[in-house]
Design a protein around this motif. Structure first.
Motif, PDB file in Angstrom:
ATOM      1  N   ALA A  17       0.834  -1.205   0.000  1.00 27.50           N
ATOM      2  CA  ALA A  17       0.000   0.000   0.000  1.00 27.50           C
ATOM      3  C   ALA A  17       0.868   1.254   0.000  1.00 27.50           C
ATOM      4  O   ALA A  17       0.591   2.204  -0.706  1.00 27.50           O
ATOM      5  CB  ALA A  17      -0.944  -0.003   1.199  1.00 27.50           C
ATOM      6  N   GLU A  20       2.447   2.130  -3.387  1.00 28.01           N
ATOM      7  CA  GLU A  20       1.570   2.707  -4.400  1.00 28.01           C
ATOM      8  C   GLU A  20       1.571   4.238  -4.346  1.00 28.01           C
ATOM      9  O   GLU A  20       1.350   4.887  -5.339  1.00 28.01           O
ATOM     10  CB  GLU A  20       0.139   2.189  -4.226  1.00 28.01           C
ATOM     11  CG  GLU A  20      -0.013   0.703  -4.484  1.00 28.01           C
ATOM     12  CD  GLU A  20       0.263   0.338  -5.922  1.00 28.01           C
ATOM     13  OE1 GLU A  20      -0.098   1.092  -6.834  1.00 28.01           O
ATOM     14  OE2 GLU A  20       0.876  -0.722  -6.138  1.00 28.01           O
ATOM     15  N   SER A  21       1.788   4.796  -3.180  1.00 27.31           N
ATOM     16  CA  SER A  21       1.785   6.246  -3.016  1.00 27.31           C
ATOM     17  C   SER A  21       3.123   6.806  -3.487  1.00 27.31           C
ATOM     18  O   SER A  21       4.169   6.246  -3.187  1.00 27.31           O
ATOM     19  CB  SER A  21       1.556   6.595  -1.546  1.00 27.31           C
ATOM     20  OG  SER A  21       1.537   7.992  -1.386  1.00 27.31           O
ATOM     21  N   ASP A  59      -1.809   8.555  -4.886  1.00 26.07           N
ATOM     22  CA  ASP A  59      -1.947   7.107  -4.806  1.00 26.07           C
ATOM     23  C   ASP A  59      -3.145   6.739  -5.667  1.00 26.07           C
ATOM     24  O   ASP A  59      -4.289   6.816  -5.220  1.00 26.07           O
ATOM     25  CB  ASP A  59      -2.142   6.650  -3.361  1.00 26.07           C
ATOM     26  CG  ASP A  59      -2.131   5.141  -3.214  1.00 26.07           C
ATOM     27  OD1 ASP A  59      -2.476   4.439  -4.182  1.00 26.07           O
ATOM     28  OD2 ASP A  59      -1.781   4.668  -2.124  1.00 26.07           O
ATOM     29  N   ALA A  62      -5.281   3.679  -4.343  1.00 27.36           N
ATOM     30  CA  ALA A  62      -6.159   3.997  -3.206  1.00 27.36           C
ATOM     31  C   ALA A  62      -7.095   5.163  -3.521  1.00 27.36           C
ATOM     32  O   ALA A  62      -7.986   5.472  -2.731  1.00 27.36           O
ATOM     33  CB  ALA A  62      -5.326   4.323  -1.975  1.00 27.36           C
ATOM     34  N   THR A  64      -6.367   8.422  -3.601  1.00 27.80           N
ATOM     35  CA  THR A  64      -6.146   9.488  -2.630  1.00 27.80           C
ATOM     36  C   THR A  64      -4.995  10.359  -3.105  1.00 27.80           C
ATOM     37  O   THR A  64      -4.218   9.967  -3.985  1.00 27.80           O
ATOM     38  CB  THR A  64      -5.803   8.930  -1.233  1.00 27.80           C
ATOM     39  OG1 THR A  64      -4.595   8.156  -1.335  1.00 27.80           O
ATOM     40  CG2 THR A  64      -6.927   8.074  -0.674  1.00 27.80           C
TER      41      THR A  64
END
Length: 189
Positions: A17, A20-21, A59, A62, A64
């Motif tokens: 996770a 991904e950002s 991201d 996600a 975001t």
């Protein structure tokens, strides 16, 4: 499942996770913040801010993100030195007292993996009010020159300038509405 396996899976999911950002630095030669306002309903006054900086965290998985864009108010450029000086004066932006304007957006909307709008707050002349920038274009590409990913787009919003105390010319018929156009490209760090 044993506790060690569960902990390992949780750690792997957390690492994925976070991977991904990505953080992007705003590239100033491909980023412009401009405004447009009607001049007595006959023509349009335009200006841009030549000095700006900021970052974007994105991201796409996600859906975001966060953007921070700071504009140097004394860098206003309309093509007319006299008009620039008036815009910097206490009548309008009061750049001597309020050297910067800042947009911070942390509510991203997506269609697939493309950003469609960014909602946040604009601080101008010491006042903060909500602004939503709508994406006219958005995309990412691998820069052949930089050898890194670049993401960017064209964003627009229509603002009521009186929210920030920019009231000059209302009595003469200048509109409250100002169109803000931001062309931005940011380089993955």
């Amino acid at each position: 499942m044993n506790k060690t396996l569960i902990a390992a899976l949780a750690l792997a999911a957390s690492s994925f996770a976070q991977a991904e950002s990505a953080t992007y630095a705003i590239e100033p030669t491909h980023t412009y913040a401009t405004f447009e306002i009607s001049h007595f309903g006959v023509s349009t006054n335009r200006g841009r801010f030549d000095k700006k900086e900021g970052t974007v965290t994105l991201d796409r998985a996600a859906k975001t993100g966060r953007v921070e864009l700071t504009l140097q108010m004394a860098s206003i450029n309309t093509g007319s030195a006299a008009f620039d000086k008036h815009l910097q004066s206490e009548d309008i932006f009061d750049a001597g007292k309020f050297a910067t304007a800042k947009f911070v957006g942390d509510k991203f909307s997506f269609s697939g993996d493309k950003v469609t709008e960014v909602a946040g707050e604009l601080t101008l002349k010491g006042k903060t009010a909500p602004v939503t920038l709508k994406a006219v274009n958005f995309g990412c590409y691998q820069s052949p020159m930089l050898k890194r990913e670049v993401c960017g787009g064209d964003f627009e919003a229509t603002l009521d300038r009186t929210q920030w105390g920019v009231d000059y010319g209302l009595a003469w018929g200048f509109p409250k509405a100002v169109k803000l156009v931001i062309q931005v490209e940011a380089v993955k760090q």
